[in-house]
Design a protein around this motif. Structure first.
Motif, PDB file in Angstrom:
ATOM      1  N   PHE A  78       9.710  -5.804   2.149  1.00  0.00           N
ATOM      2  CA  PHE A  78       9.692  -5.905   0.691  1.00  0.00           C
ATOM      3  C   PHE A  78       9.316  -4.573   0.051  1.00  0.00           C
ATOM      4  O   PHE A  78       9.883  -4.190  -0.978  1.00  0.00           O
ATOM      5  N   LYS A  79       8.381  -3.851   0.640  1.00  0.00           N
ATOM      6  CA  LYS A  79       7.988  -2.543   0.102  1.00  0.00           C
ATOM      7  C   LYS A  79       9.190  -1.609   0.052  1.00  0.00           C
ATOM      8  O   LYS A  79       9.430  -0.934  -0.949  1.00  0.00           O
ATOM      9  N   ALA A  80       9.963  -1.566   1.122  1.00  0.00           N
ATOM     10  CA  ALA A  80      11.152  -0.708   1.158  1.00  0.00           C
ATOM     11  C   ALA A  80      12.226  -1.215   0.197  1.00  0.00           C
ATOM     12  O   ALA A  80      12.825  -0.436  -0.551  1.00  0.00           O
ATOM     13  N   HIS A  81      12.463  -2.515   0.197  1.00  0.00           N
ATOM     14  CA  HIS A  81      13.516  -3.091  -0.642  1.00  0.00           C
ATOM     15  C   HIS A  81      13.260  -2.837  -2.130  1.00  0.00           C
ATOM     16  O   HIS A  81      14.178  -2.491  -2.870  1.00  0.00           O
ATOM     17  N   TYR A  82      12.026  -3.006  -2.561  1.00  0.00           N
ATOM     18  CA  TYR A  82      11.681  -2.825  -3.973  1.00  0.00           C
ATOM     19  C   TYR A  82      11.200  -1.404  -4.279  1.00  0.00           C
ATOM     20  O   TYR A  82      10.756  -1.131  -5.392  1.00  0.00           O
ATOM     21  N   LYS A  83      11.300  -0.517  -3.286  1.00  0.00           N
ATOM     22  CA  LYS A  83      10.934   0.893  -3.441  1.00  0.00           C
ATOM     23  C   LYS A  83       9.519   1.067  -4.014  1.00  0.00           C
ATOM     24  O   LYS A  83       9.281   1.861  -4.911  1.00  0.00           O
ATOM     25  N   ALA A  84       8.592   0.306  -3.445  1.00  0.00           N
ATOM     26  CA  ALA A  84       7.202   0.348  -3.892  1.00  0.00           C
ATOM     27  C   ALA A  84       6.452   1.477  -3.193  1.00  0.00           C
ATOM     28  O   ALA A  84       6.757   1.830  -2.052  1.00  0.00           O
ATOM     29  N   ASP A  85       5.491   2.023  -3.889  1.00  0.00           N
ATOM     30  CA  ASP A  85       4.637   3.066  -3.320  1.00  0.00           C
ATOM     31  C   ASP A  85       3.456   2.469  -2.564  1.00  0.00           C
ATOM     32  O   ASP A  85       2.910   3.091  -1.662  1.00  0.00           O
ATOM     33  N   GLN A  86       3.069   1.258  -2.956  1.00  0.00           N
ATOM     34  CA  GLN A  86       1.883   0.637  -2.380  1.00  0.00           C
ATOM     35  C   GLN A  86       2.042  -0.875  -2.384  1.00  0.00           C
ATOM     36  O   GLN A  86       2.677  -1.436  -3.276  1.00  0.00           O
ATOM     37  N   VAL A  87       1.435  -1.544  -1.406  1.00  0.00           N
ATOM     38  CA  VAL A  87       1.402  -3.008  -1.343  1.00  0.00           C
ATOM     39  C   VAL A  87      -0.047  -3.464  -1.481  1.00  0.00           C
ATOM     40  O   VAL A  87      -0.943  -2.926  -0.839  1.00  0.00           O
ATOM     41  N   ILE A  88      -0.238  -4.463  -2.334  1.00  0.00           N
ATOM     42  CA  ILE A  88      -1.557  -5.065  -2.489  1.00  0.00           C
ATOM     43  C   ILE A  88      -1.452  -6.523  -2.041  1.00  0.00           C
ATOM     44  O   ILE A  88      -0.655  -7.283  -2.572  1.00  0.00           O
ATOM     45  N   HIS A  89      -2.228  -6.872  -1.048  1.00  0.00           N
ATOM     46  CA  HIS A  89      -2.272  -8.248  -0.548  1.00  0.00           C
ATOM     47  C   HIS A  89      -3.327  -9.022  -1.345  1.00  0.00           C
ATOM     48  O   HIS A  89      -4.322  -8.454  -1.778  1.00  0.00           O
ATOM     49  N   GLU A  90      -3.102 -10.299  -1.529  1.00  0.00           N
ATOM     50  CA  GLU A  90      -4.055 -11.185  -2.212  1.00  0.00           C
ATOM     51  C   GLU A  90      -4.350 -10.720  -3.644  1.00  0.00           C
ATOM     52  O   GLU A  90      -5.493 -10.698  -4.090  1.00  0.00           O
ATOM     53  N   TYR A  91      -3.283 -10.380  -4.368  1.00  0.00           N
ATOM     54  CA  TYR A  91      -3.407  -9.953  -5.760  1.00  0.00           C
ATOM     55  C   TYR A  91      -3.949 -11.080  -6.632  1.00  0.00           C
ATOM     56  O   TYR A  91      -3.589 -12.237  -6.470  1.00  0.00           O
TER      57      TYR A  91
END
Length: 82
Positions: free
Chosen positions: A21-34
């Motif tokens: 998902f990080k690659a697909h949405y071109k995100a710089d960072q992932v936050i778990h349990e937002y």
């Protein structure tokens, strides 16, 4: 800062597929349990994963993606790799 939230039930696979998902949405960072109101980076594209229902995030200034839509993205990837 741009916030993209993927919401789905606990144990559905959000974190297990976070790298995709990080690659697909071109995100710089992932936050778990937002959770709404938590401190977020001031810049970049952030992908947040949560089990809070999408309807409860309607007031959030973010792109909210429910698990059904996220699952379709995963399934499309699997089909393209066959």
């Amino acid at each position: 800062m741009e916030l993209i939230i993927i919401t789905g039930p606990q144990g559905c696979g959000k974190s297990a597929n976070a790298r995709f998902f990080k690659a697909h949405y071109k995100a710089d960072q992932v936050i778990h349990e937002y959770v709404p109101g938590m401190a977020l980076p001031s810049s970049g594209r952030v992908l947040a994963l949560t089990n809070i229902p999408a309807a409860d995030l309607a007031e959030t200034e973010a792109t909210v993606i429910d698990w059904d839509k996220a699952l379709r993205v995963l399934e499309a990837r699997e089909v393209s790799h066959e």
